[in-house]
Motif scaffolding. Sequence first.
Motif, short mmCIF file in Angstrom:
data_model
loop_
_atom_site.label_atom_id
_atom_site.label_comp_id
_atom_site.label_asym_id
_atom_site.label_seq_id
_atom_site.Cartn_x
_atom_site.Cartn_y
_atom_site.Cartn_z
N ALA A 134 0.72 -1.51 -0.18
CA ALA A 134 -0.18 0.46 0.22
C ALA A 134 0.66 1.15 -0.16
O ALA A 134 0.67 2.09 -0.98
N ALA A 135 1.48 1.11 0.61
CA ALA A 135 2.57 2.38 0.88
C ALA A 135 3.46 2.46 -1.08
O ALA A 135 3.88 3.59 -1.12
N ALA A 136 3.60 1.00 -0.93
CA ALA A 136 4.68 1.82 -2.58
C ALA A 136 3.63 2.62 -3.81
O ALA A 136 3.56 3.00 -4.38
N ASN A 137 2.51 1.62 -3.48
CA ASN A 137 1.05 1.97 -3.97
C ASN A 137 0.82 3.48 -4.21
O ASN A 137 0.15 4.19 -4.90
N THR A 138 0.67 3.58 -2.55
CA THR A 138 -0.32 5.20 -2.38
C THR A 138 1.12 5.76 -3.68
O THR A 138 0.62 7.37 -3.38
N ALA A 139 2.23 5.52 -3.17
CA ALA A 139 3.32 6.60 -3.36
C ALA A 139 3.70 7.06 -5.19
O ALA A 139 3.56 7.98 -5.28
N ALA A 140 3.01 5.66 -5.59
CA ALA A 140 2.80 5.78 -6.63
C ALA A 140 1.90 6.54 -7.33
O ALA A 140 1.89 7.81 -8.40
N GLU A 141 0.92 6.48 -6.54
CA GLU A 141 -0.50 7.37 -7.07
C GLU A 141 0.09 9.04 -7.00
O GLU A 141 -0.27 10.04 -7.55
N GLU A 156 -7.80 4.38 -13.75
CA GLU A 156 -7.32 3.12 -13.70
C GLU A 156 -6.59 3.03 -12.44
O GLU A 156 -5.60 3.33 -11.48
N PRO A 157 -6.48 1.09 -12.54
CA PRO A 157 -6.31 0.68 -11.24
C PRO A 157 -4.35 0.80 -11.06
O PRO A 157 -3.33 0.06 -12.60
N MET A 158 -3.90 1.12 -10.15
CA MET A 158 -2.52 1.45 -10.12
C MET A 158 -1.70 0.27 -9.73
O MET A 158 -2.06 -1.04 -9.08
N ASP A 159 -0.71 0.26 -10.69
CA ASP A 159 0.00 -1.49 -9.83
C ASP A 159 1.62 -1.29 -10.38
O ASP A 159 1.94 -2.19 -9.39
N GLU A 160 1.59 -1.04 -11.54
CA GLU A 160 2.90 -1.51 -11.17
C GLU A 160 3.97 0.12 -10.95
O GLU A 160 3.38 1.52 -11.82
N THR A 161 4.51 0.09 -10.24
CA THR A 161 5.12 0.78 -9.58
C THR A 161 6.24 1.65 -9.75
O THR A 161 6.84 2.61 -8.85
N THR A 162 7.25 0.87 -9.29
CA THR A 162 8.75 0.49 -8.40
C THR A 162 9.51 0.22 -9.22
O THR A 162 9.73 -1.10 -9.00
N ASN A 163 10.44 0.33 -10.13
CA ASN A 163 11.54 -0.92 -10.70
C ASN A 163 12.09 -0.58 -9.27
O ASN A 163 12.47 -1.93 -8.57
#
Length: 396
Positions: free
Chosen positions: A143-150, A383-390
């Motif tokens: 959730a932290a990575a996903n929210t940070a991506a958003e 749209e659904p976020m899903d990838e955000t960090t490589n």
Amino acid sequence: MSSDDEREEKELDLSSSEVVTKYKSAAEIVNKALQLVVSQCKPKAKIVDLCEKGDSYIREQTGNMYKNVKKKIERGVAFPTCISVNNVVCHFSPLASDELVLEEGDILKIDMGCHIDGFIAIVAHTHVLQQGPVTGRAADVIAAANTAAEVALRLVKPGRKNKDVTEAIQKVAAAYDCKIVEGVLSHQLKQFVIDGNKVILSVSNPDTRVDDAEFEENEVYAIDIVTSTGEGKPKLLDEKQTTIYKRAVDKNYHLKMKASRFIFSEINQKFPILPFTARALEEKRARLGLVECVNHELLQPYPVLHEKPGDFIAHFKFTVLLMPNGSDRITSHPLQEMQPTKTIDDPEIKAWLALGVKTKKKGGGKKKKGKKGEKAEDSTEAEPMDETTNGAASQE
């Protein structure tokens, strides 16, 4: 249309509809490749087989495009498929002889890229190998990575600065009692350039400095976010695990060993610009030859980094086009159901999440109100976020 010479001189960007189409075509392929790999991730599946499936799908799909054009258009894998498990942070794409398999409960970070004519779409996504909702600290770190991506999606906008994004994503991670992993860079993308000069730091510290930069219309970025329940300071444990390299085009050296010259010639022919996996080279010769190439900086390694055993890591990466009518996130994948132990109460984070992503077509570009995300997984707007960090550039 201007003449070919003029076109060559002008750097191609999103002001060309042809360029936008190529980015979106590459994105469609990489999104489907990610979907395919996630669907095949099952207990006892060999990691190398899954990586190969992702790369093969990208090669096949891009191979079917632009077949009958006069001028050859390069296309294919822009970043090899990686599946980094549990406390492995990034860049794990093993050689064919590797026997490692997935297990129930593993947290997988899947990372891959596709390009058409050098226009690159990359994506990373975190998937937990289990049925039912993800709970506890695993849910927190995702959730932290996903929210940070958003939040990053909403702050990477023309007129805003790279350091604003760095500060914001750290604040989001802290709200989930997690850390943003150091050394991960989000880069501007250009034709055949996966690590452009404009960069967003994951964590600002005295060792890592980047130039202040302002985002501009018609730019493209790969936003890369990695979070950890540990210290967020990953280590290289074993150089032998490194299998992904990129030709350092500005470096030259006369290699002494025959094996090195052989492998370097193969790399220059097959992978002159973008990252590749040593799996694509002849394995015995590759091991020997790659060492000398790396020692003399002809190749830039993408090391496999680790946090401590027991730490949970999440990784999301997405490609975003800064179009005149707003930001267009072109790569992503739906999240599993998450039940984090923390919720976002911070008014500043809520305000970021409420920012619109698209500007309205009419009426002087007023922002569309996004819904306020009470929880990370509700905070996506369109749209659904899903990838955000490589971690595509996560080098210490």
